[in-house]
Enzyme design. Structure first.
Site, PDB file in Angstrom:
ATOM      1  N   SER A   1      10.239  87.488 -85.919  1.00 54.88           N
ATOM      2  CA  SER A   1       9.855  88.159 -87.160  1.00 54.88           C
ATOM      3  C   SER A   1       9.406  87.100 -88.153  1.00 54.88           C
ATOM      4  O   SER A   1      10.191  86.225 -88.532  1.00 54.88           O
ATOM      5  CB  SER A   1      11.039  88.934 -87.742  1.00 54.88           C
ATOM      6  OG  SER A   1      10.733  89.253 -89.093  1.00 54.88           O
TER       7      SER A   1
ATOM      8  N   HIS B   1       6.469  90.064 -84.648  1.00 59.60           N
ATOM      9  CA  HIS B   1       7.049  91.217 -85.341  1.00 59.60           C
ATOM     10  C   HIS B   1       6.727  91.123 -86.838  1.00 59.60           C
ATOM     11  O   HIS B   1       7.006  90.113 -87.483  1.00 59.60           O
ATOM     12  CB  HIS B   1       8.561  91.223 -85.114  1.00 59.60           C
ATOM     13  CG  HIS B   1       9.270  92.421 -85.652  1.00 59.60           C
ATOM     14  ND1 HIS B   1       9.258  93.640 -85.010  1.00 59.60           N
ATOM     15  CD2 HIS B   1      10.008  92.594 -86.775  1.00 59.60           C
ATOM     16  CE1 HIS B   1       9.975  94.508 -85.713  1.00 59.60           C
ATOM     17  NE2 HIS B   1      10.438  93.899 -86.792  1.00 59.60           N
TER      18      HIS B   1
ATOM     19  N   ASP C   1       7.320  92.665 -90.439  1.00 56.77           N
ATOM     20  CA  ASP C   1       8.201  93.501 -91.253  1.00 56.77           C
ATOM     21  C   ASP C   1       7.514  93.880 -92.549  1.00 56.77           C
ATOM     22  O   ASP C   1       7.395  93.070 -93.462  1.00 56.77           O
ATOM     23  CB  ASP C   1       9.509  92.754 -91.542  1.00 56.77           C
ATOM     24  CG  ASP C   1      10.414  92.744 -90.329  1.00 56.77           C
ATOM     25  OD1 ASP C   1      10.634  93.824 -89.744  1.00 56.77           O
ATOM     26  OD2 ASP C   1      10.907  91.662 -89.957  1.00 56.77           O
TER      27      ASP C   1
ATOM     28  N   MET D   1       7.573  95.925 -95.866  1.00 57.16           N
ATOM     29  CA  MET D   1       8.552  96.554 -96.771  1.00 57.16           C
ATOM     30  C   MET D   1       7.889  96.901 -98.101  1.00 57.16           C
ATOM     31  O   MET D   1       7.111  96.106 -98.623  1.00 57.16           O
ATOM     32  CB  MET D   1       9.719  95.593 -97.024  1.00 57.16           C
ATOM     33  CG  MET D   1      10.394  95.091 -95.761  1.00 57.16           C
ATOM     34  SD  MET D   1      11.854  94.123 -96.170  1.00 57.16           S
ATOM     35  CE  MET D   1      12.314  93.518 -94.526  1.00 57.16           C
TER      36      MET D   1
ATOM     37  N   HIS E   1       6.409  96.890 -88.027  1.00 57.91           N
ATOM     38  CA  HIS E   1       7.617  97.663 -88.336  1.00 57.91           C
ATOM     39  C   HIS E   1       7.517  98.094 -89.795  1.00 57.91           C
ATOM     40  O   HIS E   1       7.725  97.298 -90.702  1.00 57.91           O
ATOM     41  CB  HIS E   1       8.840  96.760 -88.082  1.00 57.91           C
ATOM     42  CG  HIS E   1      10.144  97.376 -88.445  1.00 57.91           C
ATOM     43  ND1 HIS E   1      11.311  96.624 -88.578  1.00 57.91           N
ATOM     44  CD2 HIS E   1      10.496  98.669 -88.684  1.00 57.91           C
ATOM     45  CE1 HIS E   1      12.309  97.441 -88.907  1.00 57.91           C
ATOM     46  NE2 HIS E   1      11.848  98.671 -88.973  1.00 57.91           N
TER      47      HIS E   1
ATOM     48  N   MET F   1       8.739  99.623 -92.898  1.00 56.45           N
ATOM     49  CA  MET F   1       9.911 100.062 -93.661  1.00 56.45           C
ATOM     50  C   MET F   1       9.389 100.546 -95.013  1.00 56.45           C
ATOM     51  O   MET F   1       9.565  99.895 -96.044  1.00 56.45           O
ATOM     52  CB  MET F   1      10.902  98.904 -93.803  1.00 56.45           C
ATOM     53  CG  MET F   1      11.626  98.610 -92.494  1.00 56.45           C
ATOM     54  SD  MET F   1      12.356  96.965 -92.456  1.00 56.45           S
ATOM     55  CE  MET F   1      10.914  96.017 -91.956  1.00 56.45           C
TER      56      MET F   1
ATOM     57  N   MET G   1      17.692  99.546 -85.198  1.00 58.21           N
ATOM     58  CA  MET G   1      18.043  98.604 -86.260  1.00 58.21           C
ATOM     59  C   MET G   1      19.513  98.253 -86.127  1.00 58.21           C
ATOM     60  O   MET G   1      20.372  99.142 -86.116  1.00 58.21           O
ATOM     61  CB  MET G   1      17.781  99.200 -87.647  1.00 58.21           C
ATOM     62  CG  MET G   1      16.329  99.237 -88.069  1.00 58.21           C
ATOM     63  SD  MET G   1      15.455  97.661 -87.958  1.00 58.21           S
ATOM     64  CE  MET G   1      16.427  96.632 -89.067  1.00 58.21           C
TER      65      MET G   1
ATOM     66  N   PHE H   1      16.388  92.879 -95.318  1.00 58.72           N
ATOM     67  CA  PHE H   1      16.536  91.431 -95.435  1.00 58.72           C
ATOM     68  C   PHE H   1      16.770  90.784 -94.067  1.00 58.72           C
ATOM     69  O   PHE H   1      17.352  91.406 -93.191  1.00 58.72           O
ATOM     70  CB  PHE H   1      17.738  91.091 -96.334  1.00 58.72           C
ATOM     71  CG  PHE H   1      17.653  91.735 -97.672  1.00 58.72           C
ATOM     72  CD1 PHE H   1      16.899  91.167 -98.697  1.00 58.72           C
ATOM     73  CD2 PHE H   1      18.289  92.951 -97.913  1.00 58.72           C
ATOM     74  CE1 PHE H   1      16.797  91.785 -99.935  1.00 58.72           C
ATOM     75  CE2 PHE H   1      18.193  93.578 -99.155  1.00 58.72           C
ATOM     76  CZ  PHE H   1      17.443  92.994-100.162  1.00 58.72           C
ATOM     77  N   GLY H   2      16.311  89.544 -93.955  1.00 58.53           N
ATOM     78  CA  GLY H   2      16.640  88.752 -92.776  1.00 58.53           C
ATOM     79  C   GLY H   2      18.015  88.121 -92.949  1.00 58.53           C
ATOM     80  O   GLY H   2      18.607  88.175 -94.033  1.00 58.53           O
ATOM     81  N   GLY H   3      18.514  87.542 -91.861  1.00 58.79           N
ATOM     82  CA  GLY H   3      19.733  86.740 -91.937  1.00 58.79           C
ATOM     83  C   GLY H   3      21.032  87.508 -92.114  1.00 58.79           C
ATOM     84  O   GLY H   3      22.036  86.936 -92.520  1.00 58.79           O
TER      85      GLY H   3
ATOM     86  N   ASP I   1      16.612  94.966 -83.491  1.00 60.61           N
ATOM     87  CA  ASP I   1      16.133  94.193 -84.648  1.00 60.61           C
ATOM     88  C   ASP I   1      17.229  94.023 -85.688  1.00 60.61           C
ATOM     89  O   ASP I   1      17.720  95.004 -86.242  1.00 60.61           O
ATOM     90  CB  ASP I   1      14.932  94.946 -85.256  1.00 60.61           C
ATOM     91  CG  ASP I   1      14.274  94.224 -86.407  1.00 60.61           C
ATOM     92  OD1 ASP I   1      14.620  93.060 -86.676  1.00 60.61           O
ATOM     93  OD2 ASP I   1      13.401  94.846 -87.046  1.00 60.61           O
ATOM     94  N   GLY I   2      17.587  92.764 -85.921  1.00 54.25           N
ATOM     95  CA  GLY I   2      18.535  92.450 -86.991  1.00 54.25           C
ATOM     96  C   GLY I   2      19.783  91.753 -86.478  1.00 54.25           C
ATOM     97  O   GLY I   2      20.497  92.292 -85.640  1.00 54.25           O
ATOM     98  N   GLY I   3      19.995  90.536 -86.952  1.00 56.45           N
ATOM     99  CA  GLY I   3      21.207  89.803 -86.565  1.00 56.45           C
ATOM    100  C   GLY I   3      21.245  89.382 -85.111  1.00 56.45           C
ATOM    101  O   GLY I   3      22.326  89.127 -84.564  1.00 56.45           O
TER     102      GLY I   3
ATOM    103  N   SER J   1      15.618  84.777 -88.447  1.00 55.67           N
ATOM    104  CA  SER J   1      16.279  83.515 -88.798  1.00 55.67           C
ATOM    105  C   SER J   1      16.718  82.715 -87.568  1.00 55.67           C
ATOM    106  O   SER J   1      16.736  81.487 -87.613  1.00 55.67           O
ATOM    107  CB  SER J   1      17.455  83.775 -89.736  1.00 55.67           C
ATOM    108  OG  SER J   1      18.227  84.854 -89.290  1.00 55.67           O
TER     109      SER J   1
HETATM  110  C1  DX5 Z   1      15.160  93.596 -91.363  1.00 55.44           C
HETATM  111  C2  DX5 Z   1      13.933  93.316 -90.517  1.00 55.44           C
HETATM  112  C3  DX5 Z   1      14.195  92.364 -89.404  1.00 55.44           C
HETATM  113  C4  DX5 Z   1      14.644  91.021 -89.866  1.00 55.44           C
HETATM  114  C5  DX5 Z   1      15.360  90.316 -88.786  1.00 55.44           C
HETATM  115  O1  DX5 Z   1      14.862  94.561 -92.303  1.00 55.44           O
HETATM  116  O2  DX5 Z   1      13.447  94.500 -89.963  1.00 55.44           O
HETATM  117  O3  DX5 Z   1      13.068  92.249 -88.561  1.00 55.44           O
HETATM  118  O4  DX5 Z   1      13.593  90.224 -90.278  1.00 55.44           O
HETATM  119  O5  DX5 Z   1      15.818  89.119 -89.285  1.00 55.44           O
HETATM  120  P1  DX5 Z   1      17.069  88.396 -88.647  1.00 55.44           P
HETATM  121  O6  DX5 Z   1      16.725  88.105 -87.239  1.00 55.44           O
HETATM  122  O7  DX5 Z   1      17.198  87.163 -89.479  1.00 55.44           O
HETATM  123  O8  DX5 Z   1      18.235  89.329 -88.785  1.00 55.44           O
HETATM  124 ZN    ZN Z   2      11.826  94.444 -88.267  1.00 52.18          ZN
END
Ligand code: DX5
Ligand code: ZN
Length: 216
Positions: A7, A32, A34, A36, A65, A67, A136, A142-144, A174-176, A197
């Site tokens: 991402s 990917h 994102d 938003m 993606h 959002m 999800m 947010f990332g991380g 996707d996520g964490g 991340s």
């Molecule tokens: C969150 C995004 C994810 C995010 C993943 O809203 O959809 O794609 O960037 O980031 P990490 O891998 O850092 O959780």
């Molecule tokens: Zn995403």
């Protein structure tokens, strides 16, 4: 073999083209994106003009993606910008069936994403039509963030339905996602691992991608 989708949310936006080329060289399968809007999620990222310009930097599959609220208003723009697939949120679309048909009519792959608390059953009847389901594993925005464990049950449920009914949708998470949980996610049924991340905040992108793909 699992696909790895970095991402670019966690990339250095001042060097976006280079950052995309770098993960491609490091073995990424998809990119990917994102998107938003500051309404559906409490954050704003980038839109179709940015996608159009980064399209020139890579031939990889561009996995958008969305959002955003009212995603239908943006399908044409993103397809014109060169994305290969559009995933929208179950929670953001009032007429999900219509939206999926609209994406497909534009000639790209169509996916639905489920927030952590949204059950798989909400898209049960749509599954035969879908190219992708995005689970999800954090609350989007947010990332991380830390992986939410119960979302793995939804990956397993999707894998079971897919096998039982012979459906073809791809299961993406996707996520964490980090090397420490990648193996269990692969075993649970995830076919595409999105990671922001865990790749872009590391110095060695290749080692990071390899770890997600194959660390036991
Ligand atoms: C969150 C995004 C994810 C995010 C993943 O809203 O959809 O794609 O960037 O980031 P990490 O891998 O850092 O959780
Ligand atoms: Zn995403």
């Amino acid at each position: 073999m699992v696909k790895i989708a970095p991402s670019i949310l966690s990339a250095d936006f001042s060097r976006l083209g280079e950052e995309i080329r770098a993960v491609e060289k490091a073995g990424a399968d998809w990119i990917h994106l994102d998107i938003m809007d500051g309404h559906f999620v409490p954050n704003i990222t980038f839109g179709a003009p940015v996608v159009k310009s980064i399209r020139k930097t890579s031939g990889l599959y561009f996995d958008a993606h969305l959002m955003v609220h009212n995603p239908d208003a943006f399908f044409e723009d993103f397809v014109r910008a060169g994305v290969d697939g559009i995933t929208i949120h179950q929670e953001a679309s009032l007429h999900l069936d219509r939206s999926i048909q609209a994406i497909k009519a534009l000639g790209v792959k169509a996916g639905v994403s489920l927030n952590p608390a949204t059950p798989v059953q909400t898209i049960e009847h749509l599954l035969p039509q879908l190219d992708l389901v995005l689970v999800m594993s954090v609350n989007p925005g947010f990332g991380g963030q830390h992986f939410i464990e119960y979302t793995r049950d939804k990956i397993k449920a999707l894998k079971a339905i897919k096998a039982a009914k012979g459906f073809t949708f791809i299961i993406e998470v996707d996520g964490g996602v980090v090397p420490e949980n990648a193996a269990i996610l692969r075993e649970s049924g995830a076919e595409v691992l999105v990671a922001g991340s865990a790749i872009y905040h590391k110095d060695d992108y290749k080692a990071a991608i390899d770890a997600l793909r194959s660390r036991p």
